[in-house]
Design a protein around this motif. Structure first.
Motif, short mmCIF file in Angstrom:
data_model
loop_
_atom_site.label_atom_id
_atom_site.label_comp_id
_atom_site.label_asym_id
_atom_site.label_seq_id
_atom_site.Cartn_x
_atom_site.Cartn_y
_atom_site.Cartn_z
N GLU A 1 4.19 7.32 -6.39
CA GLU A 1 3.73 8.38 -7.29
C GLU A 1 2.36 8.84 -6.82
N PRO A 2 1.93 10.03 -7.25
CA PRO A 2 0.56 10.44 -6.89
C PRO A 2 -0.44 9.38 -7.34
N SER A 3 -1.50 9.26 -6.61
CA SER A 3 -2.53 8.28 -6.91
C SER A 3 -3.67 8.96 -7.65
N PHE A 4 -4.03 8.42 -8.80
CA PHE A 4 -5.11 8.97 -9.61
C PHE A 4 -6.30 8.03 -9.57
N ARG A 5 -7.51 8.60 -9.63
CA ARG A 5 -8.74 7.82 -9.65
C ARG A 5 -9.64 8.36 -10.76
N ILE A 6 -10.24 7.45 -11.51
CA ILE A 6 -11.19 7.85 -12.56
C ILE A 6 -12.55 7.24 -12.24
N ASN A 7 -13.59 8.00 -12.46
CA ASN A 7 -14.95 7.51 -12.22
C ASN A 7 -15.37 6.59 -13.36
N THR A 8 -15.84 5.40 -13.01
CA THR A 8 -16.33 4.43 -13.99
C THR A 8 -17.77 4.08 -13.63
#
Length: 94
Positions: free
Chosen positions: A50-57
């Motif tokens: 699946e597409p890879s998602f990244r969130i800034n933490t």
């Protein structure tokens, strides 16, 4: 001596659905789907991720999957929580 502790702060959270609205709201980075094995048949969809998602933490970028929860802490910071971990750790507050 070991003591037992529990968290006292509450968080806000919503389940990530992969929608463009949530991607924009949380400034989520999106990487296109990738082939797991370079020698696999590209027509065989089981070999695609699946597409890879990244969130800034606060600690840097964190992987996020559809179905994970996006938590917002007391200082407005965000982080991802896997669905099974979220359900085992949190209950809705009144």
């Amino acid at each position: 001596m070991i003591k037992t502790y529990r968290k006292t702060a509450t968080i806000q959270a919503e389940q990530f659905d992969g929608s463009p609205e949530m991607i924009e709201k949380y400034a989520i980075g999106v990487m296109p789907a990738m082939v797991i094995d370079q020698f696999s048949n590209p027509d065989d969809t089981k070999n695609w991720l699946e597409p890879s998602f990244r969130i800034n933490t606060l600690e840097g970028k964190m992987r996020l999957r559809v179905g994970d929860w996006i938590a917002t802490g007391i200082q407005g910071e965000h982080w991802a929580i896997a669905d099974y971990v979220f359900r085992a750790s949190y209950v809705e507050a009144d």
